[in-house]
Design a protein around this motif. Structure first.
Motif, mmCIF file in Angstrom:
data_model
loop_
_atom_site.group_PDB
_atom_site.id
_atom_site.type_symbol
_atom_site.label_atom_id
_atom_site.label_comp_id
_atom_site.label_asym_id
_atom_site.label_seq_id
_atom_site.Cartn_x
_atom_site.Cartn_y
_atom_site.Cartn_z
ATOM 1 N N SER A 187 0.854 -1.123 0.128
ATOM 2 C CA SER A 187 -0.130 0.003 0.078
ATOM 3 C C SER A 187 0.960 1.173 0.192
ATOM 4 O O SER A 187 1.970 1.133 0.306
ATOM 5 N N GLY A 188 0.288 2.344 -0.344
ATOM 6 C CA GLY A 188 1.221 3.828 -0.202
ATOM 7 C C GLY A 188 1.611 4.463 -1.429
ATOM 8 O O GLY A 188 1.982 5.422 -1.471
ATOM 9 N N GLY A 189 1.131 3.594 -2.614
ATOM 10 C CA GLY A 189 1.469 4.078 -3.977
ATOM 11 C C GLY A 189 0.799 5.256 -4.273
ATOM 12 O O GLY A 189 -0.255 5.676 -3.471
ATOM 13 N N GLY A 190 1.071 6.116 -5.465
ATOM 14 C CA GLY A 190 0.109 7.180 -5.782
ATOM 15 C C GLY A 190 1.023 8.062 -6.681
ATOM 16 O O GLY A 190 2.088 7.652 -7.224
ATOM 17 N N LEU A 191 0.626 9.087 -6.670
ATOM 18 C CA LEU A 191 1.088 10.310 -8.076
ATOM 19 C C LEU A 191 1.690 11.130 -6.960
ATOM 20 O O LEU A 191 1.332 11.925 -6.032
ATOM 21 N N LEU A 245 1.152 0.978 -7.540
ATOM 22 C CA LEU A 245 1.659 1.992 -8.536
ATOM 23 C C LEU A 245 2.309 3.285 -7.992
ATOM 24 O O LEU A 245 1.606 3.876 -7.325
ATOM 25 N N VAL A 246 3.440 3.634 -8.508
ATOM 26 C CA VAL A 246 3.917 4.944 -8.086
ATOM 27 C C VAL A 246 4.260 5.700 -9.448
ATOM 28 O O VAL A 246 4.844 5.228 -10.343
ATOM 29 N N THR A 247 3.723 6.793 -9.531
ATOM 30 C CA THR A 247 3.960 7.584 -10.684
ATOM 31 C C THR A 247 4.435 9.069 -10.215
ATOM 32 O O THR A 247 3.884 9.529 -9.370
ATOM 33 N N VAL A 248 5.781 9.365 -10.880
ATOM 34 C CA VAL A 248 5.983 10.452 -10.488
ATOM 35 C C VAL A 248 6.174 11.454 -11.598
ATOM 36 O O VAL A 248 6.736 11.076 -12.804
ATOM 37 N N SER A 249 5.533 12.806 -11.594
ATOM 38 C CA SER A 249 5.377 13.547 -12.524
ATOM 39 C C SER A 249 6.501 14.679 -12.581
ATOM 40 O O SER A 249 7.046 14.930 -11.430
#
Length: 122
Positions: A7-11, A117-121
């Motif tokens: 848990s803990g993924g995000g944008l 999922l981890v997304t880095v903008s």
């Protein structure tokens, strides 16, 4: 039954931080190799950080590109593993998996979570 739940993924924006958690059950937490892996779109899965426990001692393996930015920790009381990710970069974008192995850290660990999922903008 061995279970691992991430848990803990995000944008997050580049330069930001995230902490991933991995709740585990069904095995003796401090007797297994445990670690974090990731897979970016179109790329092979790679090891990020892994703790290997052997008769000779406990070793932590780091992917070179995350040294100084990512740290792994664990709470033996709750059988939870964490991945603290700081100074995130767009190239860190990937699905992150926690995994456990009865023997050692390796790309083909015995047990896997479903990933977060981890997304880095930029």
């Amino acid at each position: 039954e061995v279970q691992l739940v991430e848990s803990g993924g995000g944008l997050v924006q580049a330069g930001g931080s995230l902490r991933l958690s991995c709740a585990t059950s069904g095995f003796t937490f401090d007797e297994y190799a445990i670690g974090w892996f990731r897979q970016a779109p179109g790329k092979e899965r790679e090891g990020v950080l892994c703790i290997s426990r052997t008769d000779a001692g406990t070793y932590t393996y780091y992917l070179d590109s995350v040294k100084g930015r990512f740290t792994i920790s664990s709470d033996n009381a709750t059988n939870t593993m964490y991945l603290q990710m700081n100074t995130l970069k767009p190239e860190d974008t990937a699905a992150y998996y926690c995994a456990a192995d009865e023997l050692e850290c390796q790309i083909r660990m015995d047990y896997w979570g479903k990933g977060t999922l981890v997304t880095v903008s930029s």
